[in-house]
Design a protein around this motif. Structure first.
Motif, PDB file in Angstrom:
ATOM      1  N   SER A  89       8.637   2.952  -6.335  1.00 31.42           N
ATOM      2  CA  SER A  89       6.595   2.663  -6.566  1.00 31.42           C
ATOM      3  C   SER A  89       6.305   2.199  -8.503  1.00 31.42           C
ATOM      4  CB  SER A  89       5.445   3.379  -5.896  1.00 31.42           C
ATOM      5  OG  SER A  89       5.853   4.530  -6.855  1.00 31.42           O
ATOM      6  N   GLN A 128       5.697   5.926  10.207  1.00 28.07           N
ATOM      7  CA  GLN A 128       4.812   5.983   9.048  1.00 28.07           C
ATOM      8  C   GLN A 128       5.326   4.411   7.707  1.00 28.07           C
ATOM      9  OE1 GLN A 128       3.242   9.575   6.854  1.00 28.07           O
ATOM     10  NE2 GLN A 128       5.548  10.443   6.953  1.00 28.07           N
ATOM     11  N   TYR A 129       5.879   4.122   7.634  1.00 28.42           N
ATOM     12  CA  TYR A 129       6.473   3.562   6.460  1.00 28.42           C
ATOM     13  C   TYR A 129       5.995   1.827   6.659  1.00 28.42           C
ATOM     14  CZ  TYR A 129       7.582   7.802   4.774  1.00 28.42           C
ATOM     15  OH  TYR A 129       8.020   9.158   4.068  1.00 28.42           O
ATOM     16  N   THR A 165       5.478  -4.598  -0.829  1.00 27.43           N
ATOM     17  CA  THR A 165       4.766  -3.445  -0.666  1.00 27.43           C
ATOM     18  C   THR A 165       5.392  -2.537  -0.235  1.00 27.43           C
ATOM     19  OG1 THR A 165       3.660  -4.542   0.756  1.00 27.43           O
ATOM     20  CG2 THR A 165       3.228  -4.660  -1.457  1.00 27.43           C
ATOM     21  N   THR A 168       3.854   0.584   2.459  1.00 25.28           N
ATOM     22  CA  THR A 168       2.564   1.284   3.216  1.00 25.28           C
ATOM     23  C   THR A 168       3.078   2.455   3.732  1.00 25.28           C
ATOM     24  OG1 THR A 168       1.760  -0.450   3.296  1.00 25.28           O
ATOM     25  CG2 THR A 168       0.663   1.171   4.665  1.00 25.28           C
ATOM     26  N   GLY A 202      -0.948   4.027   5.273  1.00 21.24           N
ATOM     27  CA  GLY A 202      -2.162   3.847   4.818  1.00 21.24           C
ATOM     28  C   GLY A 202      -1.875   3.324   3.468  1.00 21.24           C
ATOM     29  N   GLU A 203      -1.369   4.695   3.188  1.00 21.34           N
ATOM     30  CA  GLU A 203      -1.558   3.759   1.441  1.00 21.34           C
ATOM     31  C   GLU A 203      -0.298   2.562   0.854  1.00 21.34           C
ATOM     32  OE1 GLU A 203      -0.563   6.199  -2.194  1.00 21.34           O
ATOM     33  OE2 GLU A 203      -0.412   7.018  -0.678  1.00 21.34           O
ATOM     34  N   THR A 204      -0.815   1.635   0.232  1.00 25.98           N
ATOM     35  CA  THR A 204      -0.150   0.960  -0.023  1.00 25.98           C
ATOM     36  C   THR A 204       0.259   0.875  -1.297  1.00 25.98           C
ATOM     37  OG1 THR A 204      -0.793  -1.149   1.669  1.00 25.98           O
ATOM     38  CG2 THR A 204       0.223  -2.042  -0.480  1.00 25.98           C
ATOM     39  N   LYS A 251       2.816  -0.648  -4.428  1.00 31.64           N
ATOM     40  CA  LYS A 251       3.504  -1.702  -4.540  1.00 31.64           C
ATOM     41  C   LYS A 251       4.964  -1.254  -5.183  1.00 31.64           C
ATOM     42  CE  LYS A 251      -0.280  -4.928  -6.374  1.00 31.64           C
ATOM     43  NZ  LYS A 251      -0.117  -5.741  -7.641  1.00 31.64           N
TER      44      LYS A 251
END
Length: 363
Positions: free
Chosen positions: A76, A159-160, A202, A204, A207-209, A211
């Motif tokens: 990231s 969650q990914y 991306t 995520t 809920g957090e995205t 790059k």
């Protein structure tokens, strides 16, 4: 019409079952008729000539087992490290045994988490032209669209949620000279790779995205592969910091010395074959899964010609051991690793055949 054709094997199987219950003496004749029909109308099996690209990126109806396999290393913008695996297997054994197994996994290196998902579809993909359009079925949690070195992947794993684009930067590496390779223990394979694909998109997480960018490795293999799957192997996809990529395939069992194979792709994209006597793989440690009780190699010293490398898992537990609903699937280890030694780098390692215990079945 295409949807009806996909359902035809199931319709025929249902009719055979129904008629055999109503009139059991007819069963042998029905099975004989079904076998003759399969021989007449099923695609021709066996060798199909050297690899042709991009045509062979597409689903090949003539091949019994095949897969499209992506692994990669991502980072990231704030420096967090991740690994991923997306794979589509297809099995076409006879009229009834025609299915797909889809798996996806995320290695969150800094978060010290490993998550995976698995899906089964009981029909085969449609054949495309010079590419593929693959999905995991209802909900399309995992998809792969592309070909000719330009791919798009989507994978929702716990969650990914991964959404990335991949572009080849080197010519394909055609293993075994791009032709069919027979195994001593039976069967054969066609095998090629795109060993360095620039990757961006991306990831995520809850809920957090983020790059992400990095490199990926694409493997395409097809042929008569049930015997190889049963044999088991260690597979290494090594990416060195000097822009070389190394593939090693080290089969288990008494034939392993004969069945070892490998290749090196240099910085300019030229791929040369590694003979069995040009490399040696030594296991340094073992790791036992708390979920299955299976023991896997966990750390390797690899000598290739005059160079020595040490490969270590970034997380010990990267075992895929899904709960299968009415399905017996593989249990294996595949994970992101570091590389040190003559040149540093990163790797993905697959360990198949080290867990022979039956998988957990959820009904």
């Amino acid at each position: 019409m295409s949807k009806l054709w996909k359902k035809l094997p199931w319709i025929i199987a249902g009719l055979i079952l129904l008629i055999s219950l109503l009139d059991p003496p007819l069963l042998p004749w029905l099975l004989l008729a079904a076998t003759i029909g399969a021989c007449l109308f099923m695609p021709k099996r066996g060798l199909i000539g050297p690899v042709e690209l991009p045509a062979d990126d597409a689903f090949l109806p003539s091949e019994q087992v095949q897969w499209w396999y992506w692994t990669g290393h991502l980072q990231s913008e704030d420096g967090r490290r991740f690994g991923f695996e997306v794979v589509f297997f297809t099995f076409d054994s006879f009229l009834i045994m025609r299915d797909q197994l889809v798996q996806a996994a995320i290695t969150d290196v800094d978060g010290k988490r490993f998550e995976f998902r698995e899906f089964v579809k009981f029909h085969l993909p449609q054949r495309g032209k010079n590419g593929f359009d693959l999905n995991s079925g209802k909900g399309n949690s995992v998809t792969a669209v592309g070909g000719d070195g330009h791919d798009r992947l989507h994978a929702a794993v716990g969650q990914y949620v991964l959404d990335i684009e991949l572009h080849a930067t080197k010519p394909p590496a055609l293993h075994y000279g791009g032709d069919a390779h027979p195994y001593r223990f039976g069967g054969y394979t066609y095998y090629y790779s795109r060993p360095k694909m620039e990757t961006s998109g991306t990831l995520t997480i809850a809920g957090e995205t983020l790059k992400v960018s990095g490199t990926s490795w694409f493997d395409r293999q097809y042929g008569e592969l049930y015997q190889a799957i049963q044999q088991g192997w260690q597979w290494f996809a090594i990416e060195l910091d000097d822009n070389r990529q190394i593939m090693l395939f080290d089969f288990k069992g008494s034939d392993s010395d004969v069945e070892k194979s490998g290749s090196i792709t240099d910085a300019e994209g030229r791929t040369v074959t590694l003979n069995a006597d040009e490399f040696q793989v030594t296991v340094l440690e073992q790791w036992t899964s708390p979920d299955t009780g299976c023991s896997y190699p966990s750390g390797w010293e690899i000598k290739i010609r005059n160079e020595t490398f040490t490969v270590q898992p970034l997380l010990k537990d990267q075992e895929l051991h899904a709960e299968h609903g009415f399905w017996i699937g593989p249990v294996y280890w595949e994970g992101a690793c570091s590389v040190a030694g003559s040149v540093g780098g990163q790797a993905y390692v697959e360990l198949n055949g080290y867990c022979r215990c039956p998988p957990r079945i959820s009904l």
